[in-house]
Write an enzyme that holds these catalytic residues in place. Structure first.
Site, short mmCIF file in Angstrom:
data_model
loop_
_atom_site.label_atom_id
_atom_site.label_comp_id
_atom_site.label_asym_id
_atom_site.label_seq_id
_atom_site.Cartn_x
_atom_site.Cartn_y
_atom_site.Cartn_z
N SER A 164 0.97 -1.13 -0.02
CA SER A 164 0.43 -0.04 0.73
C SER A 164 1.04 1.59 -0.10
O SER A 164 1.60 0.97 0.59
CB SER A 164 -1.12 -0.14 1.47
OG SER A 164 -1.34 1.07 1.83
N TYR A 190 -2.00 -1.30 10.58
CA TYR A 190 -2.16 -1.09 8.81
C TYR A 190 -1.14 -1.10 8.49
O TYR A 190 0.41 -0.59 7.77
CB TYR A 190 -3.10 -0.18 8.68
CG TYR A 190 -3.56 -0.45 6.99
CD1 TYR A 190 -4.34 -2.36 6.87
CD2 TYR A 190 -3.07 0.14 5.72
CE1 TYR A 190 -4.13 -1.99 5.38
CE2 TYR A 190 -3.35 -0.60 4.87
CZ TYR A 190 -3.89 -1.52 4.39
OH TYR A 190 -4.56 -1.95 3.11
#
Length: 262
Positions: free
Chosen positions: A144, A157
């Site tokens: 990401s 995350y």
């Protein structure tokens, strides 16, 4: 349910076995379909049995095949075992919770790292003996922009994606002499249920209306003011499995609309 496949660049993965985690929806679903369209036999791994069944139902004829495999990746031994014999491994599965650190449940933090760092390690550990034995393998880790940058309220995350980026580089260095490449694809916000579920949490964390989250938070740092489509990410994954990318390893392919250009 009929699924249409986008027009794509030709990639031939006939005879290859691929494993895609989080394959029941979003990026994982797009990757599973793309690799099967390229001729691979795809093990589609997810804990959602109903969504996996939907994935396999009503597909157009594909050069490859889809084999649904229901598995909870928190079972690390099972994760390692299911990766044996795979030529291509796509580590995609992930979960998200948006909370300030002082309100972030420790047990959720641990679960995020288990699914998004420990499970990829165990899957790679299970897949590498076969890859090394045949002198060819592809590991593609769906990271990401948060593996390259940080945002507030996403401690687990961001930590997990940074860890995955590091793991990917180690795999690349160890696998180079065995014909195995390892790379990350690092998109910005993708049009998936995972992103859609964040909107209410982001609104609460930032103290803004939900309808402002997309423009004021998610796309604030992106030069291109739109979400990435899952099929675009899947196409990058297919490229990293193609012969033309054999010299690309240890890299992170940013698909962030210019976010990291700042």
């Amino acid at each position: 349910m009929t699924t249409s496949l986008p027009r794509t660049v030709a990639v031939d993965l006939g005879g290859r076995t691929a494993l895609v985690t989080g394959a029941a929806g979003g990026i994982g679903r797009a990757c599973a379909l793309r690799l099967a369209a390229a001729g691979a036999k795809v093990r589609a791994v997810d804990r959602d049995a109903e969504a996996l069944a939907d994935l396999a139902e009503g597909l157009p004829a594909l050069p490859g095949s889809l084999e649904p495999l229901v598995l909870d990746l928190t079972d690390l031994d099972a994760a390692e075992s299911c990766a044996a014999g795979t030529d291509i491994l796509v580590n995609n599965a992930g979960i998200q919770l948006v909370r300030p650190i002082e309100q972030f449940p420790p047990e959720v933090f641990s679960t995020v790292l288990r699914i998004m760092v420990e499970a990829p390690f165990r899957l790679v550990r299970g897949a590498l003996p076969h890859m090394y034995g045949q002198g060819w393998g592809r590991v593609v880790n769906i990271s990401s922009v948060h593996g390259l940058r940080a945002s507030p309220y996403k401690s687990a995350y961001v930590t997990a994606k940074h860890g995955l980026e590091g793991l990917s580089k180690v795999i690349a260095l160890e696998g180079a002499e065995h014909g195995v490449t390892s790379n990350c694809v690092s998109p910005g916000y993708v049009r998936t249920p995972l992103v859609e579920r964040q909107i209410a949490d982001q609104a609460a964390a930032h103290g803004i209306a939900p309808e402002r989250v997309l423009t004021d938070v998610m796309l604030a740092d992106s030069a291109l003011k739109r979400l990435v489509e899952p099929a675009e990410v899947a196409e990058a994954v297919a490229y990293l499995c193609a012969p033309e990318s054999s010299f690309v390893t240890g890299a992170s392919l940013a698909m962030d609309g210019g976010w990291t250009a700042h």
